[in-house]
Scaffold this active site. Structure first.
Site, mmCIF file in Angstrom:
data_model
loop_
_atom_site.group_PDB
_atom_site.id
_atom_site.type_symbol
_atom_site.label_atom_id
_atom_site.label_comp_id
_atom_site.label_asym_id
_atom_site.label_seq_id
_atom_site.Cartn_x
_atom_site.Cartn_y
_atom_site.Cartn_z
ATOM 1 N N HIS A 34 13.066 -32.384 44.957
ATOM 2 C CA HIS A 34 14.298 -33.181 45.043
ATOM 3 C C HIS A 34 15.260 -32.484 46.002
ATOM 4 O O HIS A 34 14.895 -31.468 46.626
ATOM 5 C CB HIS A 34 14.916 -33.368 43.652
ATOM 6 C CG HIS A 34 15.057 -32.095 42.877
ATOM 7 N ND1 HIS A 34 15.962 -31.108 43.227
ATOM 8 C CD2 HIS A 34 14.387 -31.620 41.800
ATOM 9 C CE1 HIS A 34 15.852 -30.107 42.382
ATOM 10 N NE2 HIS A 34 14.893 -30.380 41.504
ATOM 11 N N GLY A 36 17.587 -30.475 45.592
ATOM 12 C CA GLY A 36 17.781 -29.043 45.327
ATOM 13 C C GLY A 36 16.741 -28.229 46.085
ATOM 14 O O GLY A 36 17.056 -27.258 46.780
ATOM 15 N N HIS A 37 15.466 -28.652 45.977
ATOM 16 C CA HIS A 37 14.401 -27.951 46.703
ATOM 17 C C HIS A 37 14.619 -28.082 48.210
ATOM 18 O O HIS A 37 14.411 -27.126 48.963
ATOM 19 C CB HIS A 37 13.025 -28.542 46.371
ATOM 20 C CG HIS A 37 12.628 -28.399 44.936
ATOM 21 N ND1 HIS A 37 12.576 -29.463 44.069
ATOM 22 C CD2 HIS A 37 12.255 -27.315 44.214
ATOM 23 C CE1 HIS A 37 12.178 -29.052 42.885
ATOM 24 N NE2 HIS A 37 11.980 -27.747 42.939
ATOM 25 N N GLN A 61 3.396 -20.494 32.582
ATOM 26 C CA GLN A 61 4.805 -20.362 32.205
ATOM 27 C C GLN A 61 5.258 -21.443 31.224
ATOM 28 O O GLN A 61 6.427 -21.499 30.854
ATOM 29 C CB GLN A 61 5.702 -20.336 33.434
ATOM 30 C CG GLN A 61 5.835 -21.642 34.201
ATOM 31 C CD GLN A 61 6.559 -21.455 35.520
ATOM 32 O OE1 GLN A 61 6.014 -20.931 36.484
ATOM 33 N NE2 GLN A 61 7.817 -21.853 35.567
ATOM 34 N N GLY A 147 16.511 -21.355 43.512
ATOM 35 C CA GLY A 147 17.739 -22.074 43.150
ATOM 36 C C GLY A 147 18.447 -21.356 42.014
ATOM 37 O O GLY A 147 17.819 -20.937 41.043
ATOM 38 N N LYS A 149 20.100 -22.689 39.897
ATOM 39 C CA LYS A 149 20.068 -23.507 38.674
ATOM 40 C C LYS A 149 19.316 -22.732 37.587
ATOM 41 O O LYS A 149 19.724 -22.715 36.439
ATOM 42 C CB LYS A 149 19.378 -24.834 38.942
ATOM 43 C CG LYS A 149 19.113 -25.527 37.648
ATOM 44 C CD LYS A 149 18.798 -26.947 37.782
ATOM 45 C CE LYS A 149 18.491 -27.470 36.405
ATOM 46 N NZ LYS A 149 17.324 -26.778 35.823
ATOM 47 N N ASP A 150 18.216 -22.085 37.982
ATOM 48 C CA ASP A 150 17.478 -21.242 37.034
ATOM 49 C C ASP A 150 18.022 -19.825 37.168
ATOM 50 O O ASP A 150 17.359 -18.926 37.694
ATOM 51 C CB ASP A 150 15.976 -21.312 37.331
ATOM 52 C CG ASP A 150 15.449 -22.715 37.117
ATOM 53 O OD1 ASP A 150 15.628 -23.248 36.015
ATOM 54 O OD2 ASP A 150 14.886 -23.296 38.063
ATOM 55 N N SER A 186 13.859 -31.359 38.391
ATOM 56 C CA SER A 186 12.695 -32.254 38.369
ATOM 57 C C SER A 186 12.639 -33.008 37.044
ATOM 58 O O SER A 186 12.153 -34.129 36.974
ATOM 59 C CB SER A 186 11.416 -31.446 38.557
ATOM 60 O OG SER A 186 11.521 -30.710 39.755
HETATM 61 O O1 PAF Z 1 11.479 -22.414 39.400
HETATM 62 C C1 PAF Z 1 10.323 -22.881 39.433
HETATM 63 O O2 PAF Z 1 10.097 -24.024 39.857
HETATM 64 C C2 PAF Z 1 9.161 -22.022 38.939
HETATM 65 O O3 PAF Z 1 9.531 -21.275 37.833
HETATM 66 C C3 PAF Z 1 8.566 -21.137 40.040
HETATM 67 C C4 PAF Z 1 9.544 -20.105 40.524
HETATM 68 C C5 PAF Z 1 8.113 -22.010 41.209
HETATM 69 C C6 PAF Z 1 7.340 -20.418 39.494
HETATM 70 O O4 PAF Z 1 6.369 -21.310 39.052
#
Ligand code: PAF
Length: 282
Positions: A34, A36-37, A61, A147, A149-150, A186
């Site tokens: 999106h 942001g990316h 994850q 980002g 955001k995280d 997302s």
């Molecule tokens: O932020 C994300 O989308 C994921 O945690 C990452 C950094 C791509 C790792 O899978």
């Protein structure tokens, strides 16, 4: 733009760029791209000769398998967006390419990875470190773009980079928000129109709380944010933590740290969808 699926091919292509003296920027993503990316890609394209965007929905994850199943998959649209934004390579490997064997490595960077998302999603940051360390090994980037955001993820990755002495420079990029203030994610595509309206209250209330700093205690500001959000039908705060913006340790007073950040996770709507956001107080 070249779409590459194997690590061998990626390394072969990057070796050629490096031999020609080109710098490499990496934008790690899980797809469902999106604005942001796109902002991360734009920044990398501006600052590097070559931009690699990885698109890999990393299973290690996800502690909640239904979250992984629900996660949007939009590879064709993702590649079109990357092409438009001038990425050089889209790296989209399969799970068996990245994990031919189960990854048994474990990473531990407390408190950054043990609080908040780390406490509520056990194993999540271990999986993030597994994939990000692999991506750094495959690409050996000069810069990697994440980002804000995280927010917590960036703090954990910085600790890992410091621990393993990766030579990469971590570049944090500002949160991109919709007009309503909702942070781009997302997961937003999983929200109904009504839920999007609800979700916008999260940042609105956090922003309102900025005016209370110094006038109220940390605990009072915390309680204000939680009670205002919980009062809205369809929203439920999972946690709100006001922390040192570098170590992520809890703060009791506003002057306990050089940067103070509020990090929140809220369940939104009937499904419900889990949304995260943060705000910088100091
Ligand atoms: O932020 C994300 O989308 C994921 O945690 C990452 C950094 C791509 C790792 O899978």
């Amino acid at each position: 733009m070249e779409v590459i699926q194997t690590i061998n091919k990626l390394q072969q292509v990057l070796n050629e760029y490096r031999a020609a003296g080109k710098s490499v920027g990496l934008v790690p993503t899980m797809g469902a791209l999106h604005d942001g990316h796109a902002s991360l890609v734009d920044r990398s394209v501006k600052e590097n000769d070559v931009t690699v965007v990885s698109i890999f929905l990393n299973p290690t994850q996800f502690n909640d398998k239904s979250d992984l199943e629900r996660y949007p998959r939009t590879l064709e649209a993702d590649c079109a967006l990357l092409e438009q934004h001038g990425a050089t390579i889209a790296f989209a490997p399969s799970v068996s390419e990245v994990y031919p064997e189960p990854d048994t490595r474990s990473f531990s960077y407390p408190p950054t990875d043990s609080v908040m998302e780390g406490a509520f999603r056990p194993g999540h940051f271990n999986g993030v470190c597994q994939i990000v360390s692999k991506l750094f090994c495959y690409t050996d980037p000069d810069r990697a773009y994440f980002g804000e955001k995280d927010y917590q993820q960036i703090c954990v990755i910085r600790r890992m980079v410091d621990d393993l002495k990766f030579r990469v420079q971590i570049v944090p990029c500002p949160v991109i928000r919709e007009e309503s203030g909702l942070a781009r994610s997302s997961r937003n595509t999983l929200l109904t129109d009504d839920e999007r309206v609800l979700a916008a209250h999260i940042y609105r209330i956090m922003k309102q709380s900025l005016a209370l700093v110094h006038e109220k205690t940390v605990q009072e500001v915390h309680d204000y944010v939680v009670s205002e959000i919980d009062a809205i039908d369809g929203l439920k705060v999972q946690y709100y933590s006001i922390v040192d913006g570098d170590t992520l340790a809890d703060v009791q007073k506003w002057d306990d740290a050089a940067h103070v950040v509020g990090c929140i996770t809220v369940y939104c709507g009937a499904t419900p969808i889990r949304l995260i956001d943060h705000i910088r107080y100091i």
